[in-house]
Design an enzyme around this catalytic site. Structure first.
Site, PDB file in Angstrom:
ATOM      1  CE  LYS A 191      -4.336   0.896   2.462  1.00  0.00           C
ATOM      2  NZ  LYS A 191      -4.939   0.801   3.803  1.00  0.00           N
TER       3      LYS A 191
HETATM    4  C1  E4P Z   1      -8.393   1.372   4.119  1.00  0.00           C
HETATM    5  O1  E4P Z   1      -7.546   1.008   3.338  1.00  0.00           O
HETATM    6  C2  E4P Z   1      -8.250   2.567   4.947  1.00  0.00           C
HETATM    7  O2  E4P Z   1      -7.056   2.499   5.625  1.00  0.00           O
HETATM    8  C3  E4P Z   1      -9.398   2.727   5.896  1.00  0.00           C
HETATM    9  O3  E4P Z   1     -10.590   2.285   5.277  1.00  0.00           O
HETATM   10  C4  E4P Z   1      -9.518   4.101   6.471  1.00  0.00           C
HETATM   11  O4  E4P Z   1     -10.714   4.201   7.209  1.00  0.00           O
HETATM   12  P1  E4P Z   1     -10.994   5.397   8.243  1.00  0.00           P
HETATM   13  O5  E4P Z   1     -11.182   6.649   7.464  1.00  0.00           O
HETATM   14  O6  E4P Z   1     -12.226   4.989   8.963  1.00  0.00           O
HETATM   15  O7  E4P Z   1      -9.776   5.480   9.119  1.00  0.00           O
END
Ligand code: E4P
Length: 217
Positions: free
Chosen positions: A83
């Site tokens: 990522k």
């Molecule tokens: C996924 O890849 C993200 O890290 C995650 O969905 C972020 O979610 P949040 O905005 O609730 O922290």
């Protein structure tokens, strides 16, 4: 539609995985911190548990170090998705890592133009954050629809991984729009089942089973 679980909580992933609900997992530095675990150790454990892609996020901000981190993360297991953030350095790392045959998830996407750049850099997944757009009075779901239109217009194969999911309605709306994947916390996925008429109907059936002495085994 594929379901990814947005957590580094191994027992929570295992519970949903046993039900066939887990097509992949996403983590980020905040979720790793919340788990209290070592990133390499917990990521390996999740990769051993789940067949689909497991996103593990780089910690660097320069392309060279992101690439080195990505290569190290990719050695954990074949199903690692590296990522990277949606910056020019992140896109450079995306291009190099995908050219080497790795799965790459480009994260922190908040605009259709950013998603277009990620697709051109060869991203396997683009992660638009719905909830964080909603938090600032924008329409997160509009972004999912815009990216769907743009990717379909040009046949980009980058999968739309709708992230920052906060509600069950986000999930059904993403399914209607045609997001390829949603990633949501276990609690949100589990609450998709709730309906008062299911509970009420089951109560009535159970009362009739009891009063009529209906038995099968
Ligand atoms: C996924 O890849 C993200 O890290 C995650 O969905 C972020 O979610 P949040 O905005 O609730 O922290």
């Amino acid at each position: 539609m594929k379901f990814f679980v947005d957590t580094a909580d191994v027992p929570a992933i295992a519970e949903l995985n046993d039900l066939g609900m887990v097509d992949g997992v996403t983590t980020n530095p905040s979720l790793i911190k919340k788990s209290g675990r070592d990133i390499l150790e917990v990521t390996k454990e999740i990769c051993d548990l789940v067949d689909g892609p497991v996103s593990a996020e780089v910690t660097a901000t320069d392309a060279e170090t992101m690439i080195a981190e990505g290569r190290k993360l990719a050695k954990i297991a074949d199903n690692i998705a590296v990522k990277v953030p949606l910056t020019w350095d992140g896109l450079k790392a995306c291009k190099v890592l995908t050219d080497e045959g790795n799965i790459v998830n480009v994260t922190l996407c908040f605009s259709a133009n950013q998603a277009l750049l990620a697709a051109k850099a060869g991203a396997s997944f683009i992660s638009p954050f719905i909830g964080r757009l909603d938090d600032i009075n924008l329409e997160g779901l509009d972004l999912i629809a815009d990216i769907r239109t743009i990717y379909d217009n040009y046949g980009y194969e980058t999968e739309i991984l709708a992230a920052s999911i906060r509600t069950v309605n986000h999930i059904s709306d993403c399914a209607k729009i045609g997001a390829d994947v949603i990633t949501a916390p276990p609690a949100v996925i589990k609450s998709m089942i709730a309906h008062p008429l299911t509970d009420k109907g089951l109560d009535a059936f159970l009362a009739d089973i009891k009063s009529a002495n209906i038995s099968i085994l």
